[in-house]
Design a protein around this motif. Structure first.
Motif, PDB file in Angstrom:
ATOM      1  N   ASP A 315       0.830  -1.210   0.000  1.00  8.79           N
ATOM      2  CA  ASP A 315       0.000   0.000   0.000  1.00  8.79           C
ATOM      3  C   ASP A 315       0.860   1.254   0.000  1.00  8.79           C
ATOM      4  OD1 ASP A 315      -2.260  -1.531  -0.037  1.00  8.79           O
ATOM      5  OD2 ASP A 315      -2.875  -1.117   2.030  1.00  8.79           O
ATOM      6  N   ALA A 316       1.990   1.185   0.722  1.00  8.04           N
ATOM      7  CA  ALA A 316       2.887   2.341   0.763  1.00  8.04           C
ATOM      8  C   ALA A 316       3.489   2.610  -0.613  1.00  8.04           C
ATOM      9  CB  ALA A 316       3.991   2.111   1.792  1.00  8.04           C
ATOM     10  N   ARG A 317       3.850   1.544  -1.345  1.00 12.82           N
ATOM     11  CA  ARG A 317       4.405   1.716  -2.681  1.00 12.82           C
ATOM     12  C   ARG A 317       3.361   2.300  -3.627  1.00 12.82           C
ATOM     13  NH1 ARG A 317       6.754  -3.421  -1.658  1.00 12.82           N
ATOM     14  NH2 ARG A 317       5.136  -4.431  -2.922  1.00 12.82           N
ATOM     15  N   ILE A 318       2.116   1.866  -3.504  1.00 11.36           N
ATOM     16  CA  ILE A 318       1.053   2.390  -4.372  1.00 11.36           C
ATOM     17  C   ILE A 318       0.824   3.872  -4.097  1.00 11.36           C
ATOM     18  CG2 ILE A 318      -1.417   2.240  -4.890  1.00 11.36           C
ATOM     19  CD1 ILE A 318      -1.215  -0.769  -4.358  1.00 11.36           C
ATOM     20  N   ARG A 319       0.808   4.234  -2.821  1.00  9.84           N
ATOM     21  CA  ARG A 319       0.609   5.652  -2.478  1.00  9.84           C
ATOM     22  C   ARG A 319       1.769   6.504  -2.996  1.00  9.84           C
ATOM     23  NH1 ARG A 319      -1.216   3.271   2.535  1.00  9.84           N
ATOM     24  NH2 ARG A 319      -3.481   3.580   2.792  1.00  9.84           N
ATOM     25  N   GLU A 320       2.979   5.963  -2.869  1.00 10.70           N
ATOM     26  CA  GLU A 320       4.155   6.700  -3.360  1.00 10.70           C
ATOM     27  C   GLU A 320       4.085   6.869  -4.883  1.00 10.70           C
ATOM     28  OE1 GLU A 320       9.046   6.368  -3.349  1.00 10.70           O
ATOM     29  OE2 GLU A 320       7.824   4.944  -2.195  1.00 10.70           O
ATOM     30  N   ALA A 321       3.666   5.800  -5.589  1.00 12.84           N
ATOM     31  CA  ALA A 321       3.553   5.888  -7.053  1.00 12.84           C
ATOM     32  C   ALA A 321       2.476   6.902  -7.439  1.00 12.84           C
ATOM     33  CB  ALA A 321       3.232   4.514  -7.631  1.00 12.84           C
ATOM     34  N   ARG A 322       1.420   6.951  -6.715  1.00 15.46           N
ATOM     35  CA  ARG A 322       0.354   7.924  -7.008  1.00 15.46           C
ATOM     36  C   ARG A 322       0.857   9.342  -6.759  1.00 15.46           C
ATOM     37  NH1 ARG A 322      -5.029   5.112  -4.229  1.00 15.46           N
ATOM     38  NH2 ARG A 322      -5.194   3.364  -5.698  1.00 15.46           N
TER      39      ARG A 322
END
Length: 329
Positions: A315-322
């Protein structure tokens, strides 16, 4: 205005989405208020248990000219002063009188007093007796049945979904349904009888069915979330709930309509007391079960899983990518 088919398709694809997970704090607060309020109802209006649980004597006067309940109370107290009585009109023609436990001699005297008071022949008054030991046995067996049901539910769901967290969320949802339904039952002033207990177990089974269908879709969505997924774990759970929303509503409406007909026509109009006991618990339980699955069980499961290291990192990686995509845009 979109048609139901278009609305359901939009929910399935995610074009339209209700925030079951995103606003779970609000739903949890509402759920807590409902549960606490239901638990406090017995303090204001004590739960009434039927004679099968408490024990006592029961008399039925068949075909009296009058169904005045005060006549029955006066007749009973003329034999046993201060005796607690409960008088119910059955099918608009008969009078049912329930009292505390009486001796055989008192039972015969009360039956004769009721026959004289209502102007019927003595053989038109039937009497029955339920001892306290039998009532205690019914209570114990009911509680054992509930405990075994919940234990087996937890075990089977844990095996089927391969995680105890889905089982825990489902059980909490079931308890939510049970407490609120019993609270509504007490508030309405209906007795809890063996028929009502059957109704409670029935709606728990219905709630379990509804929860299992939604959770199965949640498992399907979350198992498809690989490293390249663009959805957060909570978003996958929310999508699954929205994808099964129309099915849950349709199933609840179809199930509630015939039960509602039994409750309002069979019980209140025709005066069938047994139908009242079982249909009220099932009718309320169906509505509460649908709410509990959508607003309690599913968001709670998401809360249980989101703090797992693997899910938290993804989830942290997805938020960072967003965030990077937003900056570049």
């Amino acid at each position: 205005m979109p048609s139901m088919n278009e609305f359901g398709n939009n929910l399935y694809t995610g074009k339209t989405s209700f925030p079951f997970v995103a606003k779970r704090r609000l739903w949890f607060i509402i759920a807590i208020v409902l549960v606490v309020g239901s638990a406090l109802v017995p303090l204001i209006r004590p739960i009434q248990f039927s004679i099968e649980f408490t024990g006592g004597s029961q008399f039925t006067v068949q075909g009296p000219d009058s169904t005045d309940q005060a006549i029955a109370t006066d007749a009973v107290q003329s034999v046993v002063a201060g005796a607690a009585t409960k008088v119910v009109i059955v099918s608009d023609t008969d009078v049912r009188v329930q009292t505390d436990q009486m001796s055989a001699d008192e039972t015969q005297q009360v039956a004769n007093a009721l026959a004289d008071a209502y102007g019927v022949e003595p053989d038109s008054v039937t009497s029955s007796f339920i001892g306290p030991a039998w009532g205690e046995n019914v209570t114990r067996q009911s509680l054992w049945g509930l405990a075994i049901f919940l234990a087996l539910t937890f075990l089977i769901l844990a095996i089927y979904f391969r995680t105890w967290k889905m089982s825990a969320a489902a059980i909490i949802g079931l308890l939510d349904v049970l407490v609120i339904t019993v609270g509504v039952y007490a508030l309405a002033g209906f007795e809890i009888s063996p028929a009502a207990v059957i109704g409670f177990l029935t709606i728990l089974a219905y709630s379990l069915y509804d929860t299992t269908v939604v959770f199965d879709k949640i498992r399907e969505n979350t198992s498809e979330d690989g490293e390249k997924s663009a959805r957060l774990f909570g978003e996958s759970v929310n999508l699954a709930v929205n994808q099964t929303l129309v099915r849950s509503i349709n199933t609840s409406v179809v199930a509630a309509l015939p039960v509602g007909a039994i409750l309002f026509i069979g019980s209140f109009w025709l005066g069938a007391e047994t139908l009242t006991d079982i249909s009220l618990s099932i009718f309320v339980g169906i509505l509460v079960a649908t709410y509990s699955t959508l607003f309690v069980a599913a968001p709670l499961y998401s809360l249980f899983r989101e703090n797992e290291p693997q899910i938290r990192e993804r989830d942290a990686r997805i938020r960072e990518a967003r965030s990077r995509a937003a900056v570049e845009a």
